[in-house]
Enzyme design. Structure first.
Site, PDB file in Angstrom:
ATOM      1  N   HIS A 226      44.977  34.674  48.531  1.00  0.00           N
ATOM      2  CA  HIS A 226      44.103  33.539  48.860  1.00  0.00           C
ATOM      3  C   HIS A 226      44.441  32.294  48.048  1.00  0.00           C
ATOM      4  O   HIS A 226      44.047  31.187  48.426  1.00  0.00           O
ATOM      5  CB  HIS A 226      42.627  33.924  48.686  1.00  0.00           C
ATOM      6  CG  HIS A 226      42.174  34.061  47.267  1.00  0.00           C
ATOM      7  ND1 HIS A 226      42.049  35.266  46.630  1.00  0.00           N
ATOM      8  CD2 HIS A 226      41.808  33.132  46.345  1.00  0.00           C
ATOM      9  CE1 HIS A 226      41.620  35.091  45.402  1.00  0.00           C
ATOM     10  NE2 HIS A 226      41.467  33.795  45.198  1.00  0.00           N
TER      11      HIS A 226
ATOM     12  N   ASP B  14      45.179  41.026  49.547  1.00  0.00           N
ATOM     13  CA  ASP B  14      44.975  39.804  48.771  1.00  0.00           C
ATOM     14  C   ASP B  14      46.004  39.672  47.650  1.00  0.00           C
ATOM     15  O   ASP B  14      45.665  39.343  46.512  1.00  0.00           O
ATOM     16  CB  ASP B  14      43.567  39.737  48.204  1.00  0.00           C
ATOM     17  CG  ASP B  14      43.187  38.305  47.790  1.00  0.00           C
ATOM     18  OD1 ASP B  14      43.911  37.377  48.180  1.00  0.00           O
ATOM     19  OD2 ASP B  14      42.181  38.137  47.078  1.00  0.00           O
TER      20      ASP B  14
ATOM     21  N   SER C  43      42.009  33.442  39.475  1.00  0.00           N
ATOM     22  CA  SER C  43      42.537  34.283  40.545  1.00  0.00           C
ATOM     23  C   SER C  43      44.044  34.446  40.419  1.00  0.00           C
ATOM     24  O   SER C  43      44.775  33.469  40.274  1.00  0.00           O
ATOM     25  CB  SER C  43      42.207  33.683  41.914  1.00  0.00           C
ATOM     26  OG  SER C  43      40.834  33.708  42.159  1.00  0.00           O
TER      27      SER C  43
END
Length: 609
Positions: free
Chosen positions: A187, A218, A296
């Protein structure tokens, strides 16, 4: 060391390294076998310490007065157990079972056990006794090998599919894993047009490119062509075993706008299954360390500096605090194997605890395993193998509980997860061994795994649409719902659309749910019923000229062979009728006014456009 009547043991007598001690105490005159003796541990760099029976202290009269804030009182409950206190700054004193970790005073009432006899000897523990656990120091493992990402992206607009969304900018974290590859979250680099990377402590940025991408896991791989970037860049090593509950971990990354690295620490709170996307459920680690925007893709390190997972999201709620999620190395390894993604069995089950329901299918009275198959996906390979009302008893040699759970792993008693865990560790085209119950008898089945293909996809690829007059038809997808109703579309979108997302079932592999996305205006004469048409926008198409349509391809083909009248019927009974000649004229005007270059954009495996 020996026990003394008064706590006069000098600090100089303490060894400068960790001492693991056992108190050998003669058992009391009872006919019961003595329980195991407690273990008292003293940490590094003890400034001053006193070992004494708790029974010799009353509240407030311990050596030095009140125990220091970092002192820990730990008592083991048994007839021969002895509680002791180390009085010093930073000293940890605990039993091997870590029964207590609270800073306390030493009241007389805390001594519930008999005082050891004078002269009892403190013996050194065997070499196989566990070592003292020191606080996790993640900073010493972090050099220049945690990378900051600068990402420019431009994604498709699923609400206005003939255009793209505005360009956006974001940051994230990555780390090297060898072979000139960087690992991050999918993402972070989704729809990226430009990716630049910056090493820790440096100002120079390098151009990077996405090599591989998995929305369902992901995860994404990046590479940098510049040789300068890789000079003296050490790869991060993986720990392939799952961390234990309460094991300390550190999250490393670049949250917020700062270019300086950030390290937050916490513990593993839970290991469970979670939905990475609407249709893929995989293993996750739940931790209580802070994970924020920019973290992230960063590594999560254990006490040895090895990576136990990749930070990827946190839970945001007014009622929940300190809940972050990590992709474990087990999922990372599956992604790096590059064997087509995550295996998908293609069935849904019902927990099967009811004794009456089990007896109705002929299961033996003593059989406690198994769940009932309630649905088999027509698009999955399992459609030819499993039947509704089959009871699945075992998968790949692992018993299935009637609640649909399986043991997480050997040696992790008390942890069970959703049975999809067994298939999530496999890849498409792998074969799983099923033991099932059907028509009153047991049987063995070989089930070939496929790839998940939900009725309402969460990552549909290029935006599709079909323009008829001023009507714009689009397939129902999660990006469309998010664009139209926001991230919380489950609350705000029409209930029928939400049902399609959660419970929609394909009748064929190429089925799509078609939605009237827009009714665009350009000609006043043609738009005499524009207000009426606008009331049908966002409705789900049921049929065209009385014939059900499965996807945009079928609708485009039906329009090409239609006569004068074009009749569109929707799920709630609404009808829109167009004159084909007037609709064609209106379509050209709409394309000019709204700057639409093509009348349709369909998948390449449908209709070239």
């Amino acid at each position: 060391f020996v026990w003394l009547q008064e706590p006069t043991l000098p600090a100089a007598a303490m060894a400068p390294h960790v001492q693991v001690l056992r108190c050998a105490v003669p058992p009391p005159p009872l006919a019961l076998p003595p329980p195991p003796l407690p273990v008292l541990e003293l940490p590094l760099r003890v400034r001053a310490a006193v070992i004494a029976p708790l029974g010799s202290w009353s509240r407030g009269d311990a050596p030095g007065g009140e125990l220091p804030g970092h002192g820990r009182l730990c008592s083991a409950f048994g007839l021969t157990a002895v509680a002791a206190v180390a009085v010093c700054r930073g000293v940890r004193l605990r039993t091997k079972a870590r029964l207590c970790s609270t800073s306390v005073r030493a009241p007389r009432s805390a001594c519930l056990l008999p005082r050891p006899a004078r002269g009892a000897i403190l013996e050194e523990e065997d070499a196989d006794m566990e070592e003292e656990e020191l606080p996790l120091d993640a900073a010493r493992f972090v050099g220049n090998n945690v990378i900051k990402l600068f990402v420019t992206s431009c994604s498709a607009s699923y609400v206005r599919p003939w255009s793209t969304r505005s360009q956006s900018f974001g940051t994230g974290t990555a780390f090297p894993i060898g072979e000139r590859r960087l690992l991050t979250n999918a993402h972070v680099v989704k729809d990226a047009t430009v990716v630049r990377v910056q090493r820790c402590g440096e100002f120079r940025k390098y151009a990077a490119r996405v090599e591989r991408f998995s929305q369902s896991q992901d995860l994404a791989l990046l590479t940098v062509d510049s040789d300068d970037f890789w000079v003296d860049l050490e790869e991060v090593k993986f720990n392939d075993s799952l961390p234990a509950l309460q094991e300390e971990v550190a999250v490393v990354g670049y949250p917020g706008d700062s270019d300086n690295i950030c390290i937050t620490q916490g513990v593993v709170s839970r290991v469970d299954m979670s939905f990475y996307t609407n249709d893929v459920q995989l293993l996750v680690l739940q931790i209580d360390a802070a994970i924020n925007a920019g973290n992230s893709g960063g590594p999560v390190l254990d006490e040895s500096g090895r990576c136990v997972g990749v930070a990827f999201e946190k839970m945001t709620s007014e009622e929940i605090d300190n809940v972050g999620y990590v992709i474990p190395t087990e999922v990372v390894r599956s992604f790096l194997d590059d064997k087509g993604g995550v295996g998908y069995a293609g069935f849904q089950y019902q927990p099967f605890e009811s004794s009456a329901a089990r007896a109705s299918l002929g299961l033996p009275a003593g059989e406690k395993r198994g769940v009932r198959v309630r649905y088999v996906d027509a698009s999955a390979p399992s459609h030819a193998t499993l039947h509704v009302d089959d009871v699945i008893l075992r998968i790949d040699g692992v018993d299935i509980g009637y609640d649909g759970t399986v043991p997480l792993a050997a040696g992790r008693s008390g942890e069970r997860v959703h049975l999809s865990y067994l298939m999530s560790r496999r890849h498409p085209k792998d074969v799983c061994k099923f033991e099932a119950w059907r028509d009153g008898k047991g049987l063995s089945l070989d089930l070939t795994l496929g790839t998940s293909c939900p009725l309402v996809p969460c990552s549909p690829g290029p935006a599709e649409y079909l323009l008829v007059g001023g009507l714009v038809f689009v397939p129902l997808t999660e990006p469309y719902l998010e664009g139209q109703y926001g991230k919380d579309f489950y609350r705000d979108a029409p209930s029928l659309m939400v049902y399609m997302v959660e419970e929609g079932r394909r009748s064929s592999i190429d089925e799509q749910v078609l939605v009237l996305g827009h009714a665009l205006c350009a000609d006043g004469d043609f738009d005499d019923a524009a207000e009426e048409v606008q009331g049908t926008v966002h409705s789900i198409l049921k049929s065209f000229n009385g014939v059900p349509v499965r996807n945009l391809r079928e609708l485009a083909a039906a329009l090409a062979g239609a006569g004068r009248w074009l009749r569109f019927e929707f799920r709630h009974g609404e009808v829109i009728v167009l004159d084909s000649e007037a609709a064609e004229k209106h379509r050209r005007q709409v394309m000019e006014v709204h700057r639409i270059q093509h009348p349709m954009c369909l998948r390449k495996d449908d209709v070239a456009a």
